[in-house]
Write an enzyme that holds these catalytic residues in place. Structure first.
Site, mmCIF file in Angstrom:
data_model
loop_
_atom_site.group_PDB
_atom_site.id
_atom_site.type_symbol
_atom_site.label_atom_id
_atom_site.label_comp_id
_atom_site.label_asym_id
_atom_site.label_seq_id
_atom_site.Cartn_x
_atom_site.Cartn_y
_atom_site.Cartn_z
ATOM 1 N N ASP A 169 21.301 1.882 -34.462
ATOM 2 C CA ASP A 169 21.611 2.508 -35.748
ATOM 3 C C ASP A 169 23.092 2.854 -35.869
ATOM 4 O O ASP A 169 23.663 3.503 -35.000
ATOM 5 C CB ASP A 169 20.759 3.767 -35.930
ATOM 6 C CG ASP A 169 19.269 3.426 -35.905
ATOM 7 O OD1 ASP A 169 18.766 2.915 -36.913
ATOM 8 O OD2 ASP A 169 18.633 3.656 -34.862
ATOM 9 N N ASP A 180 24.254 -0.343 -29.134
ATOM 10 C CA ASP A 180 23.493 0.695 -29.819
ATOM 11 C C ASP A 180 22.928 0.052 -31.100
ATOM 12 O O ASP A 180 23.476 -0.944 -31.587
ATOM 13 C CB ASP A 180 24.434 1.855 -30.150
ATOM 14 C CG ASP A 180 23.830 2.849 -31.119
ATOM 15 O OD1 ASP A 180 22.732 3.358 -30.826
ATOM 16 O OD2 ASP A 180 24.449 3.118 -32.167
ATOM 17 N N GLY A 219 18.626 5.262 -28.787
ATOM 18 C CA GLY A 219 17.833 6.486 -28.720
ATOM 19 C C GLY A 219 16.409 6.269 -29.180
ATOM 20 O O GLY A 219 15.531 7.091 -28.940
ATOM 21 N N LYS A 266 22.435 7.095 -21.880
ATOM 22 C CA LYS A 266 22.404 5.629 -21.961
ATOM 23 C C LYS A 266 23.129 4.965 -20.784
ATOM 24 O O LYS A 266 22.736 3.887 -20.330
ATOM 25 C CB LYS A 266 23.014 5.156 -23.278
ATOM 26 C CG LYS A 266 22.193 5.493 -24.500
ATOM 27 C CD LYS A 266 22.844 4.907 -25.749
ATOM 28 C CE LYS A 266 22.065 5.282 -27.002
ATOM 29 N NZ LYS A 266 22.670 4.655 -28.204
#
Length: 270
Positions: free
Chosen positions: A12, A10, A45, A196
């Site tokens: 952030d 991921d 995202g 995801k």
């Protein structure tokens, strides 16, 4: 070398420090992992246009999961597959109409790299304008003609739960919804059945790597399915409690090189 693993990152709050940079230590460990034959990929995202610079910075040559699984592709291999599953435009417009019964600041629809703002909003323009998308402002019921990859509702904290409850009651079968971490009170909506883990599994199958050799790192509720799917689902030290509760392990925070520390230890890269 240990058996080949797939490492899913991921961005952030996980790979990125709070200033949105990748530390030298983390870059060095990822480079070592790749040299040892492990596969490294990004699952975020964010749209591709605002994650591409990190893909290039890490010199990746793998598929990437964007929009929380609504779009998965391989930037360097057009034959790999192009998996884009948008939200039905009629559903999107119904949600826009329903929002008129609530208080909200703005609604943003992203059709891949086209961004539609319900209202002009300079602060959000600065965020969504990254990568020079085509931006349109105006009532989404009139201006939105294509099915959006994602729909975002920016509201106040006291309205967030009310809107989410309405969405659950009316649209539960056709949407997936998440909320962003504070200070942004944003509800993010994509097509039902997407997350995801869906994109990550496509990549794992492509490389022939079983779930037990997938290492996934995350910090927020949009990482839940990915952390659950991975044999090594790792929550960051700064992750939400819900994610820590289902993770196989917890590493240091994103400010403490948590990704690097865990990879280095697990894959014996020291």
């Amino acid at each position: 070398m240990s058996e080949r693993h797939l490492i899913a990152l991921d961005l952030d709050g996980t790979l990125l420090k709070d200033d949105k940079t990748i530390s030298l230590k983390t870059k060095d460990v990822i480079k070592k992992a790749k040299e040892e034959g492990h596969v490294v990929m990004i699952a975020t995202g964010r749209p591709y246009r605002s994650s591409e610079m990190y893909y290039r910075e890490l010199e990746l040559d793998t598929p990437i999961v964007n929009f929380n699984g609504a779009f998965t592709h391989h930037p360097l291999n057009s034959n790999w597959g192009f998996y884009h599953q948008p939200l039905d435009v009629k559903v999107a417009k119904n949600i826009v109409e329903a929002c008129r019964s609530f208080q909200f600041h703005n609604i943003i629809a992203e059709v891949m790299d086209d961004v539609y703002f319900h209202y002009h909003d300079q602060k959000l323009l600065d965020i969504f304008g990254f990568g020079n998308p085509k931006i349109t402002t105006g009532d989404l019921k009139s201006f939105l003609h294509d099915s959006p990859t994602s729909l975002l509702i920016h509201t106040e904290e006291d309205q967030l739960q009310k809107i989410r409850e309405h969405l659950s009651e009316v649209h539960a079968e056709v949407i997936e919804q998440r909320s962003w971490a504070a200070p942004w009170h944003v509800i993010e909506i994509i097509k039902a059945g997407l997350n995801k883990a869906v994109g990550l599994k496509k990549a794992a199958d492509y490389y022939g790597i079983p779930a037990e050799r997938v290492i996934a790192f995350g910090d927020e509720d949009n990482d839940l399915e990915m952390i659950d799917y991975a044999g090594h689902g790792i929550a960051m030290g700064n992750a939400i409690d819900q994610l820590k509760n289902i993770a196989n392990d917890i590493t240091l925070t994103n400010e403490e090189d948590g990704v690097a520390a865990y990879i280095e230890d697990l894959l014996n890269l020291k």
